[in-house]
Design a protein around this motif. Structure first.
Motif, PDB file in Angstrom:
ATOM      1  N   ARG A  39       0.827  -1.202   0.000  1.00 11.19           N
ATOM      2  CA  ARG A  39       0.000   0.000   0.000  1.00 11.19           C
ATOM      3  C   ARG A  39       0.868   1.261   0.000  1.00 11.19           C
ATOM      4  O   ARG A  39       1.152   1.849   1.033  1.00 11.19           O
ATOM      5  N   PRO A  40       1.325   1.677  -1.197  1.00 11.05           N
ATOM      6  CA  PRO A  40       1.975   2.975  -1.287  1.00 11.05           C
ATOM      7  C   PRO A  40       0.923   4.076  -1.226  1.00 11.05           C
ATOM      8  O   PRO A  40      -0.280   3.798  -1.153  1.00 11.05           O
ATOM      9  N   GLY A  41       1.350   5.339  -1.264  1.00  8.03           N
ATOM     10  CA  GLY A  41       0.394   6.438  -1.330  1.00  8.03           C
ATOM     11  C   GLY A  41       0.162   7.110  -0.004  1.00  8.03           C
ATOM     12  O   GLY A  41       0.959   7.028   0.931  1.00  8.03           O
ATOM     13  N   GLY A  42      -0.986   7.793   0.087  1.00  5.83           N
ATOM     14  CA  GLY A  42      -1.293   8.630   1.235  1.00  5.83           C
ATOM     15  C   GLY A  42      -2.043   7.920   2.337  1.00  5.83           C
ATOM     16  O   GLY A  42      -2.314   6.718   2.283  1.00  5.83           O
ATOM     17  N   ILE A  43      -2.435   8.713   3.329  1.00  6.79           N
ATOM     18  CA  ILE A  43      -3.080   8.184   4.523  1.00  6.79           C
ATOM     19  C   ILE A  43      -4.492   7.689   4.225  1.00  6.79           C
ATOM     20  O   ILE A  43      -4.927   6.666   4.751  1.00  6.79           O
ATOM     21  N   GLY A  44      -5.222   8.410   3.363  1.00  7.45           N
ATOM     22  CA  GLY A  44      -6.609   8.040   3.101  1.00  7.45           C
ATOM     23  C   GLY A  44      -6.755   6.632   2.560  1.00  7.45           C
ATOM     24  O   GLY A  44      -7.606   5.853   3.022  1.00  7.45           O
ATOM     25  N   ASP A  45      -5.943   6.279   1.556  1.00  7.78           N
ATOM     26  CA  ASP A  45      -5.989   4.927   1.009  1.00  7.78           C
ATOM     27  C   ASP A  45      -5.671   3.896   2.080  1.00  7.78           C
ATOM     28  O   ASP A  45      -6.297   2.832   2.148  1.00  7.78           O
ATOM     29  N   ALA A  46      -4.662   4.201   2.903  1.00  8.27           N
ATOM     30  CA  ALA A  46      -4.253   3.262   3.947  1.00  8.27           C
ATOM     31  C   ALA A  46      -5.395   3.006   4.920  1.00  8.27           C
ATOM     32  O   ALA A  46      -5.668   1.862   5.306  1.00  8.27           O
ATOM     33  N   VAL A  47      -6.086   4.069   5.323  1.00  6.08           N
ATOM     34  CA  VAL A  47      -7.186   3.926   6.279  1.00  6.08           C
ATOM     35  C   VAL A  47      -8.339   3.122   5.685  1.00  6.08           C
ATOM     36  O   VAL A  47      -8.878   2.217   6.329  1.00  6.08           O
ATOM     37  N   LEU A  48      -8.715   3.434   4.448  1.00  3.92           N
ATOM     38  CA  LEU A  48      -9.855   2.745   3.844  1.00  3.92           C
ATOM     39  C   LEU A  48      -9.516   1.322   3.406  1.00  3.92           C
ATOM     40  O   LEU A  48     -10.418   0.558   3.049  1.00  3.92           O
ATOM     41  N   LEU A  49      -8.248   0.951   3.457  1.00  2.38           N
ATOM     42  CA  LEU A  49      -7.852  -0.435   3.243  1.00  2.38           C
ATOM     43  C   LEU A  49      -8.125  -1.283   4.478  1.00  2.38           C
ATOM     44  O   LEU A  49      -8.257  -2.508   4.385  1.00  2.38           O
ATOM     45  N   ALA A  50      -8.241  -0.645   5.639  1.00  2.00           N
ATOM     46  CA  ALA A  50      -8.347  -1.376   6.909  1.00  2.00           C
ATOM     47  C   ALA A  50      -9.501  -2.376   6.954  1.00  2.00           C
ATOM     48  O   ALA A  50      -9.312  -3.504   7.424  1.00  2.00           O
ATOM     49  N   PRO A  51     -10.726  -2.043   6.484  1.00  2.00           N
ATOM     50  CA  PRO A  51     -11.789  -3.059   6.532  1.00  2.00           C
ATOM     51  C   PRO A  51     -11.456  -4.319   5.745  1.00  2.00           C
ATOM     52  O   PRO A  51     -11.814  -5.424   6.160  1.00  2.00           O
ATOM     53  N   ALA A  52     -10.751  -4.157   4.622  1.00  3.36           N
ATOM     54  CA  ALA A  52     -10.336  -5.331   3.850  1.00  3.36           C
ATOM     55  C   ALA A  52      -9.301  -6.139   4.618  1.00  3.36           C
ATOM     56  O   ALA A  52      -9.291  -7.378   4.555  1.00  3.36           O
ATOM     57  N   LEU A  53      -8.423  -5.473   5.353  1.00  4.63           N
ATOM     58  CA  LEU A  53      -7.432  -6.184   6.168  1.00  4.63           C
ATOM     59  C   LEU A  53      -8.113  -6.972   7.277  1.00  4.63           C
ATOM     60  O   LEU A  53      -7.692  -8.095   7.602  1.00  4.63           O
ATOM     61  N   LEU A 139       1.507  -8.327 -14.661  1.00  2.00           N
ATOM     62  CA  LEU A 139       2.424  -8.700 -13.592  1.00  2.00           C
ATOM     63  C   LEU A 139       1.729  -9.456 -12.457  1.00  2.00           C
ATOM     64  O   LEU A 139       2.370  -9.822 -11.481  1.00  2.00           O
ATOM     65  N   PHE A 140       0.426  -9.668 -12.603  1.00  2.00           N
ATOM     66  CA  PHE A 140      -0.332 -10.386 -11.572  1.00  2.00           C
ATOM     67  C   PHE A 140      -0.939 -11.659 -12.144  1.00  2.00           C
ATOM     68  O   PHE A 140      -1.311 -11.708 -13.320  1.00  2.00           O
ATOM     69  N   SER A 141      -1.076 -12.655 -11.292  1.00  2.00           N
ATOM     70  CA  SER A 141      -1.791 -13.860 -11.730  1.00  2.00           C
ATOM     71  C   SER A 141      -3.289 -13.595 -11.808  1.00  2.00           C
ATOM     72  O   SER A 141      -4.001 -14.257 -12.563  1.00  2.00           O
ATOM     73  N   HIS A 142      -3.761 -12.600 -11.041  1.00  2.00           N
ATOM     74  CA  HIS A 142      -5.180 -12.247 -11.050  1.00  2.00           C
ATOM     75  C   HIS A 142      -5.304 -10.720 -11.133  1.00  2.00           C
ATOM     76  O   HIS A 142      -5.050 -10.020 -10.153  1.00  2.00           O
ATOM     77  N   GLY A 143      -5.676 -10.215 -12.305  1.00  2.00           N
ATOM     78  CA  GLY A 143      -5.934  -8.797 -12.474  1.00  2.00           C
ATOM     79  C   GLY A 143      -7.392  -8.486 -12.162  1.00  2.00           C
ATOM     80  O   GLY A 143      -8.294  -9.233 -12.550  1.00  2.00           O
ATOM     81  N   VAL A 144      -7.620  -7.388 -11.458  1.00  4.73           N
ATOM     82  CA  VAL A 144      -8.954  -7.009 -10.988  1.00  4.73           C
ATOM     83  C   VAL A 144      -9.322  -5.644 -11.561  1.00  4.73           C
ATOM     84  O   VAL A 144      -8.497  -4.725 -11.549  1.00  4.73           O
ATOM     85  N   PRO A 145     -10.547  -5.457 -12.070  1.00 10.18           N
ATOM     86  CA  PRO A 145     -10.941  -4.143 -12.595  1.00 10.18           C
ATOM     87  C   PRO A 145     -11.069  -3.109 -11.482  1.00 10.18           C
ATOM     88  O   PRO A 145     -11.276  -3.454 -10.311  1.00 10.18           O
ATOM     89  N   TYR A 146     -10.967  -1.845 -11.874  1.00  8.50           N
ATOM     90  CA  TYR A 146     -11.045  -0.730 -10.915  1.00  8.50           C
ATOM     91  C   TYR A 146     -11.961   0.338 -11.480  1.00  8.50           C
ATOM     92  O   TYR A 146     -11.878   0.679 -12.657  1.00  8.50           O
ATOM     93  N   SER A 147     -12.844   0.872 -10.645  1.00  9.63           N
ATOM     94  CA  SER A 147     -13.793   1.899 -11.078  1.00  9.63           C
ATOM     95  C   SER A 147     -13.621   3.159 -10.249  1.00  9.63           C
ATOM     96  O   SER A 147     -13.429   3.091  -9.017  1.00  9.63           O
ATOM     97  N   GLN A 148     -13.711   4.321 -10.916  1.00 12.72           N
ATOM     98  CA  GLN A 148     -13.655   5.600 -10.214  1.00 12.72           C
ATOM     99  C   GLN A 148     -14.955   5.896  -9.477  1.00 12.72           C
ATOM    100  O   GLN A 148     -15.023   6.871  -8.710  1.00 12.72           O
ATOM    101  N   ASP A 149     -15.990   5.096  -9.676  1.00 15.40           N
ATOM    102  CA  ASP A 149     -17.306   5.373  -9.099  1.00 15.40           C
ATOM    103  C   ASP A 149     -17.614   4.547  -7.855  1.00 15.40           C
ATOM    104  O   ASP A 149     -18.661   4.738  -7.234  1.00 15.40           O
ATOM    105  N   ASP A 150     -16.720   3.632  -7.487  1.00 16.86           N
ATOM    106  CA  ASP A 150     -16.946   2.807  -6.304  1.00 16.86           C
ATOM    107  C   ASP A 150     -16.324   3.463  -5.073  1.00 16.86           C
ATOM    108  O   ASP A 150     -15.230   4.038  -5.152  1.00 16.86           O
ATOM    109  N   TYR A 151     -17.016   3.375  -3.934  1.00 16.72           N
ATOM    110  CA  TYR A 151     -16.422   3.816  -2.675  1.00 16.72           C
ATOM    111  C   TYR A 151     -15.114   3.058  -2.478  1.00 16.72           C
ATOM    112  O   TYR A 151     -15.044   1.840  -2.657  1.00 16.72           O
ATOM    113  N   GLU A 152     -14.061   3.781  -2.122  1.00 22.04           N
ATOM    114  CA  GLU A 152     -12.727   3.183  -2.155  1.00 22.04           C
ATOM    115  C   GLU A 152     -12.583   1.974  -1.238  1.00 22.04           C
ATOM    116  O   GLU A 152     -11.894   1.014  -1.576  1.00 22.04           O
ATOM    117  N   ALA A 153     -13.242   1.993  -0.089  1.00 20.77           N
ATOM    118  CA  ALA A 153     -13.152   0.836   0.804  1.00 20.77           C
ATOM    119  C   ALA A 153     -13.696  -0.419   0.131  1.00 20.77           C
ATOM    120  O   ALA A 153     -13.149  -1.521   0.308  1.00 20.77           O
TER     121      ALA A 153
END
Length: 356
Positions: A39-53, A139-153
């Motif tokens: 998880r590179p980047g800023g604090i916001g991404d790190a925080v919203l990653l927490a529920p997935a962790l 570079l991944f065995s499983h690539g996942v799509p990403y949308s700008q319209d989904d809540y980041e968490a």
């Protein structure tokens, strides 16, 4: 590492390496003993990653969960007891340890830049997962799509789908935990026990286009004080001057530059309300279950705006906003009207809804 340096390295090394490295292939996964989350980047991404962790650790409770972060966002994972080890990009020994491999699963949570995907590929796990937003997907065995319209968490939960983990219908809060020693330090800074009048203000932002301005926050603080609130300003060393301006007319407490990220979170945890722009500090309050009033303009409200009845978002929805994409906000030639034209009265009204 500094943001500009990381982006430069990504341009010089990441793109070339992503094109030259052999594509990743999935290998049989018999047991999951070690998981690496990048998880590179800023604090916001790190925080919203927490529920997935939280969900990841619940699914694999015996696995060692290692986080590879940066100095600028690493402190956020001190609020995540699910993380067993925290390593940093900008600590060469830590990066070398990751490149030695030995992980069963690697999850790269970076949304666009390629350097983290290259690290994931070089670490060689049987199963690797990442966003397929450009040529990084090979570079991944499983690539996942990403949308700008989904809540980041919820976007982060999409990365867990290959592991059989589904996103919840709503986030359970709190999903962050304040260490006991940090709670004690916050109580000392605030002068003792719980104060139901406490409203925390964060005036900062990583870029000028996301700052509402010290003068507006100062007027806001004065009016809230007259309404019976007690104001505390949190932030980093760069917010110290604005904090002094804000508390000068209301007798509040300026803690900007005086606390670590974890201690700032502990102060927020004792607050009745946080008022902030679109920032990582905003998401910390959300993760602690603290009501918020947030000011949105350049940022994408659908992706970053707090959800739930305890949160109010003030957004003028001008035709030119939002303008941020993949974490980059362009320079605004129009003085960031989307924020500067938000009135103090509008923010006061949103705050009073929650305070009442």
């Amino acid at each position: 590492m500094q943001t500009k340096l990381l982006k430069l390295l990504d341009q010089l090394l990441g793109a070339g390496a992503a094109a030259c490295l052999p594509a990743a292939a999935s290998r049989p996964l018999e047991v999951v003993r070690r998981i690496l989350v990048i998880r590179p980047g800023g604090i916001g991404d790190a925080v919203l990653l927490a529920p997935a962790l939280v969900a990841l650790k619940k699914r694999f409770p015996e696995a060692e969960l290692t986080l590879l972060a940066e100095r600028r966002n690493g402190g956020a994972f001190r609020l995540c007891p699910q993380v067993d080890r925290l390593l940093l990009y900008d600590r060469p020994a830590d990066l070398l340890e990751v490149l030695r491999g030995g992980f069963d699963v690697i999850i790269d949570t970076e949304q666009w830049h390629r350097l983290s995907a290259v690290v994931a590929r070089l670490a060689r796990a049987p199963l690797s997962i990442g966003y397929a937003t450009n040529d990084r997907k090979r570079l991944f065995s499983h690539g996942v799509p990403y949308s700008q319209d989904d809540y980041e968490a919820f976007s982060f939960f999409n990365l867990l789908a290959p592991l059989g983990i589904s996103a919840p219908e709503s986030l359970s809060v709190p999903f962050l935990t304040i260490p006991g020693e940090a709670a004690s330090r916050a109580e000392a800074l605030l002068g003792g026990g719980h104060d139901p009048r406490l409203v925390t203000v964060f005036p900062g932002a990583s870029i000028p286009e996301r700052r509402w301005g010290a003068a507006r926050f100062a007027e806001l603080a004065q009016r809230l004080t007259l309404a019976g609130c007690r104001i505390a300003v949190v932030g980093g060393p760069g917010d110290r001057g604005e904090g002094e301006t804000i508390v000068a007319g209301c007798g509040g407490l300026n803690l900007a530059g005086r606390t670590s990220l974890v201690d700032s979170a502990a102060v927020i945890a004792q607050s009745r309300l946080l008022i902030s722009g679109d920032s990582g500090i905003l998401h910390i309050a959300v993760g602690l279950g603290i009501p918020t009033v947030s000011l949105f303009g350049p940022g994408i409200e659908a992706k970053w705006g707090p959800r739930g009845l305890d949160h109010r978002i003030v957004n003028l929805h001008l035709a030119c906003s939002p303008c941020t994409r993949f974490g980059t906000t362009p320079h605004c030639p129009d003085g960031a009207r989307c924020l500067s034209e938000i009135s103090v009265a509008e923010v006061i009204a949103a705050a009073q809804e929650l305070l009442s």
